[in-house]
Design a protein around this motif. Structure first.
Motif, PDB file in Angstrom:
ATOM      1  N   GLY A   1     -15.785  10.989 -17.901  1.00  0.00           N
ATOM      2  CA  GLY A   1     -15.406  11.551 -16.619  1.00  0.00           C
ATOM      3  C   GLY A   1     -14.075  11.066 -16.062  1.00  0.00           C
ATOM      4  O   GLY A   1     -13.748  11.337 -14.908  1.00  0.00           O
ATOM      5  N   VAL A   2     -13.291  10.358 -16.866  1.00  0.00           N
ATOM      6  CA  VAL A   2     -11.985   9.885 -16.410  1.00  0.00           C
ATOM      7  C   VAL A   2     -11.022  11.063 -16.350  1.00  0.00           C
ATOM      8  O   VAL A   2     -10.933  11.860 -17.290  1.00  0.00           O
ATOM      9  N   ALA A   3     -10.294  11.178 -15.229  1.00  0.00           N
ATOM     10  CA  ALA A   3      -9.333  12.263 -15.037  1.00  0.00           C
ATOM     11  C   ALA A   3      -7.952  11.841 -15.541  1.00  0.00           C
ATOM     12  O   ALA A   3      -7.498  10.722 -15.267  1.00  0.00           O
ATOM     13  N   PHE A   4      -7.304  12.732 -16.257  1.00  0.00           N
ATOM     14  CA  PHE A   4      -5.953  12.500 -16.773  1.00  0.00           C
ATOM     15  C   PHE A   4      -4.981  13.459 -16.111  1.00  0.00           C
ATOM     16  O   PHE A   4      -5.257  14.651 -15.998  1.00  0.00           O
ATOM     17  N   SER A   5      -3.822  12.938 -15.691  1.00  0.00           N
ATOM     18  CA  SER A   5      -2.766  13.805 -15.163  1.00  0.00           C
ATOM     19  C   SER A   5      -1.831  14.239 -16.285  1.00  0.00           C
ATOM     20  O   SER A   5      -1.143  15.255 -16.167  1.00  0.00           O
TER      21      SER A   5
ATOM     22  N   GLY B   1      -6.322   4.152  -6.729  1.00  0.00           N
ATOM     23  CA  GLY B   1      -4.999   4.332  -6.142  1.00  0.00           C
ATOM     24  C   GLY B   1      -3.845   4.357  -7.116  1.00  0.00           C
ATOM     25  O   GLY B   1      -2.690   4.408  -6.695  1.00  0.00           O
ATOM     26  N   ASN B   2      -4.121   4.342  -8.424  1.00  0.00           N
ATOM     27  CA  ASN B   2      -3.036   4.232  -9.403  1.00  0.00           C
ATOM     28  C   ASN B   2      -3.144   5.237 -10.538  1.00  0.00           C
ATOM     29  O   ASN B   2      -4.245   5.589 -10.960  1.00  0.00           O
ATOM     30  N   HIS B   3      -1.967   5.610 -11.050  1.00  0.00           N
ATOM     31  CA  HIS B   3      -1.891   6.247 -12.359  1.00  0.00           C
ATOM     32  C   HIS B   3      -1.670   5.113 -13.352  1.00  0.00           C
ATOM     33  O   HIS B   3      -0.883   4.197 -13.093  1.00  0.00           O
ATOM     34  N   ILE B   4      -2.371   5.163 -14.483  1.00  0.00           N
ATOM     35  CA  ILE B   4      -2.232   4.161 -15.529  1.00  0.00           C
ATOM     36  C   ILE B   4      -1.883   4.895 -16.820  1.00  0.00           C
ATOM     37  O   ILE B   4      -2.554   5.854 -17.196  1.00  0.00           O
ATOM     38  N   GLN B   5      -0.827   4.424 -17.478  1.00  0.00           N
ATOM     39  CA  GLN B   5      -0.417   5.036 -18.733  1.00  0.00           C
ATOM     40  C   GLN B   5      -1.073   4.339 -19.913  1.00  0.00           C
ATOM     41  O   GLN B   5      -1.163   3.111 -19.940  1.00  0.00           O
ATOM     42  N   LEU B   6      -1.543   5.129 -20.864  1.00  0.00           N
ATOM     43  CA  LEU B   6      -2.011   4.604 -22.145  1.00  0.00           C
ATOM     44  C   LEU B   6      -0.930   4.952 -23.163  1.00  0.00           C
ATOM     45  O   LEU B   6      -0.388   6.062 -23.133  1.00  0.00           O
TER      46      LEU B   6
ATOM     47  N   ARG C   1       0.835  -1.199   0.000  1.00  0.00           N
ATOM     48  CA  ARG C   1       0.000   0.000   0.000  1.00  0.00           C
ATOM     49  C   ARG C   1       0.877   1.260   0.000  1.00  0.00           C
ATOM     50  O   ARG C   1       0.612   2.223  -0.711  1.00  0.00           O
ATOM     51  N   LEU C   2       1.950   1.230   0.777  1.00  0.00           N
ATOM     52  CA  LEU C   2       2.885   2.359   0.818  1.00  0.00           C
ATOM     53  C   LEU C   2       3.571   2.553  -0.530  1.00  0.00           C
ATOM     54  O   LEU C   2       3.766   3.686  -0.976  1.00  0.00           O
ATOM     55  N   TYR C   3       3.970   1.452  -1.153  1.00  0.00           N
ATOM     56  CA  TYR C   3       4.611   1.514  -2.458  1.00  0.00           C
ATOM     57  C   TYR C   3       3.652   2.109  -3.491  1.00  0.00           C
ATOM     58  O   TYR C   3       4.021   3.005  -4.253  1.00  0.00           O
ATOM     59  N   GLN C   4       2.413   1.637  -3.495  1.00  0.00           N
ATOM     60  CA  GLN C   4       1.402   2.153  -4.415  1.00  0.00           C
ATOM     61  C   GLN C   4       1.216   3.657  -4.199  1.00  0.00           C
ATOM     62  O   GLN C   4       1.206   4.441  -5.146  1.00  0.00           O
ATOM     63  N   GLN C   5       1.080   4.061  -2.956  1.00  0.00           N
ATOM     64  CA  GLN C   5       0.872   5.476  -2.630  1.00  0.00           C
ATOM     65  C   GLN C   5       2.072   6.319  -3.057  1.00  0.00           C
ATOM     66  O   GLN C   5       1.911   7.414  -3.601  1.00  0.00           O
TER      67      GLN C   5
ATOM     68  N   ALA D   1       4.279  10.401  -6.702  1.00  0.00           N
ATOM     69  CA  ALA D   1       5.363  10.818  -7.594  1.00  0.00           C
ATOM     70  C   ALA D   1       4.891  10.966  -9.044  1.00  0.00           C
ATOM     71  O   ALA D   1       5.657  11.388  -9.909  1.00  0.00           O
ATOM     72  N   GLY D   2       3.639  10.597  -9.307  1.00  0.00           N
ATOM     73  CA  GLY D   2       3.097  10.706 -10.658  1.00  0.00           C
ATOM     74  C   GLY D   2       3.552   9.588 -11.588  1.00  0.00           C
ATOM     75  O   GLY D   2       3.460   9.715 -12.800  1.00  0.00           O
ATOM     76  N   ILE D   3       4.018   8.484 -11.009  1.00  0.00           N
ATOM     77  CA  ILE D   3       4.533   7.371 -11.803  1.00  0.00           C
ATOM     78  C   ILE D   3       3.424   6.357 -12.048  1.00  0.00           C
ATOM     79  O   ILE D   3       2.809   5.880 -11.100  1.00  0.00           O
ATOM     80  N   PRO D   4       3.164   6.015 -13.308  1.00  0.00           N
ATOM     81  CA  PRO D   4       2.134   5.030 -13.598  1.00  0.00           C
ATOM     82  C   PRO D   4       2.492   3.650 -13.043  1.00  0.00           C
ATOM     83  O   PRO D   4       3.657   3.246 -13.088  1.00  0.00           O
TER      84      PRO D   4
END
Length: 129
Positions: free
Chosen positions: A97-101, A120-125, A65-69, A74-77
């Protein structure tokens, strides 16, 4: 020969993740097996239903959970999904309604965008150029 069978993405709520990954991203449920308070819950791409399964893995282990957070802050997918038309997916997901960083942009030999999966995650496309 070794092949990838299952890859996982940690989620803070399996039901919420199932909704997001199926209703927004378009994956389909492959396996849903009760395991105590959690489930073995996997998804597949509609185009590759016999391919690699994505496990929506519950965050029941505090160091994970700490690693995910830390990655999210850090903005890392956490991982990357391939798409054929990044601009089209960005438009479709934004309308849902999906938010993109990170909005679509070129990065070397690919075009990328980064979304928040609400679990809890950033996902890269990624789209190859």
């Amino acid at each position: 020969m070794i092949r990838i069978s299952v890859a996982s993405v940690p989620v803070d709520d399996q039901e919420k993740a199932l909704d997001f990954y199926t209703q927004k991203l378009g994956f389909i449920k492959k396996a849903d097996v009760p395991l105590g308070e959690h489930r073995w819950l996997t998804l597949v791409s509609p185009q590759e239903q016999s391919g690699v399964e994505l496990l929506l893995e519950p965050m029941a282990f505090e160091p994970a959970r700490l690693y995910q957070q830390s990655l999210k802050e850090a903005g890392i997918p956490w991982t990357s999904f391939a798409v054929d038309d990044l601009e089209g997916e960005y438009q479709r997901l934004t309308e849902l309604g999906v938010a993109f960083s990170i909005a679509p942009r070129e990065a070397g030999t690919v075009k990328i965008a980064v979304l928040d999966d609400t679990c809890g995650n950033h996902i890269q496309l990624m789209q190859p150029l």
